[in-house]
Enzyme design. Structure first.
Site, PDB file in Angstrom:
ATOM      1  NE  ARG A  38      40.683  42.193  37.747  1.00 49.80           N
ATOM      2  CZ  ARG A  38      41.465  40.993  38.236  1.00 49.80           C
ATOM      3  NH1 ARG A  38      40.909  39.385  38.194  1.00 49.80           N
ATOM      4  NH2 ARG A  38      42.674  41.374  38.774  1.00 49.80           N
ATOM      5  CB  ILE A  64      41.235  41.035  43.720  1.00 49.84           C
ATOM      6  CG1 ILE A  64      39.793  39.898  42.239  1.00 49.84           C
ATOM      7  CG2 ILE A  64      40.884  41.972  42.892  1.00 49.84           C
ATOM      8  CD1 ILE A  64      38.619  40.637  41.488  1.00 49.84           C
ATOM      9  CB  SER A  65      44.338  36.454  42.363  1.00 49.94           C
ATOM     10  OG  SER A  65      44.422  35.490  43.453  1.00 49.94           O
ATOM     11  CD  GLN A  66      49.589  38.375  38.476  1.00 52.17           C
ATOM     12  OE1 GLN A  66      50.280  38.314  39.803  1.00 52.17           O
ATOM     13  NE2 GLN A  66      50.126  38.628  37.740  1.00 52.17           N
TER      14      GLN A  66
END
Length: 221
Positions: A38, A64-66
């Site tokens: 990530r 960018i989403s959790q």
């Protein structure tokens, strides 16, 4: 931490404490999240925050989403190795990388050309292949490769774009945040004999999905 992967331990902790501990149990999803680096999908200077339980900015007003939300949406797609998947909103490329680990074909549509270029560079740096990134209006889907076994929408729309429902295969699953600009409901649609079953998955907050069948700018949809 290893010489080849300095963030392996952080990734393991992310999966264990942010994802699995909160109810995501699909072993293929967990394995994909353990594998995909990530930190290679966030802007320079944010690498240390890549595995924290929060969204991060990636430029152009996008995020960018959790990790937990990424995991939930991915699990709800119920992907099989041969599935054809459409992603609406490539963003950093991280979600697409996970999809490529779980499905057979991944088409990702990104409205912003700069983001699409960056995403492709991120994917190449992470060694991820098999993803076709298209620059265009994701609310229109991508008819040339339809129908899709699964569709994931990574930005919020006031309603589910009708072209996406049309491009969903029989038995297909669609996961998207739907509602006002500030906060939305994450929903799952399952297509049966041309009709869709709607399943609520909880509250979320995503950036707006801009396009002909989403939000059209700062005003009304």
């Amino acid at each position: 931490m290893t010489e080849t992967d300095p963030c392996q331990e952080e990734r393991e902790e992310m999966v264990e404490f942010q994802v699995r501990a909160r109810g995501v149990r699909n072993p293929r999803v967990l394995a994909a999240m353990r594998k995909i680096p990530r930190h290679l999908f966030v802007p320079k200077g944010y690498e240390r925050a890549a595995y924290e339980d929060r969204p991060l900015p990636i430029g152009e007003g996008q995020t960018i989403s959790q990790p937990y939300i990424v995991a939930v949406m991915t699990e709800q797609l119920e992907l099989a190795p041969q599935d054809r998947v459409l992603e609406v909103g490539t963003g950093s490329g991280y979600q697409a990388a996970l999809l490529a680990e779980l499905a057979g074909t991944v088409i990702s549509v990104e409205r912003l050309e700069d983001l699409a270029d960056r995403a492709q560079k991120n994917l190449a740096r992470a060694g991820v292949t098999g993803i076709r990134v298209i620059v265009g209006d994701g609310t229109e889907g991508y008819p040339p490769e339809a129908p899709y076994d699964a569709i994931i929408v990574t930005a919020a729309s006031p309603t589910v774009p009708e072209p996406l429902i049309d491009q969903l295969a029989e038995g297909g699953r669609l996961v998207a945040p739907i509602g006002p600009r500030d906060c939305q409901d994450l929903i799952k649609l399952v297509k049966h004999e041309g009709q869709v079953e709607k399943i609520p998955l909880g509250g979320v907050c995503f950036v707006p999905l801009i396009g002909q069948f989403g939000w059209r700018g700062e005003g009304s949809p």
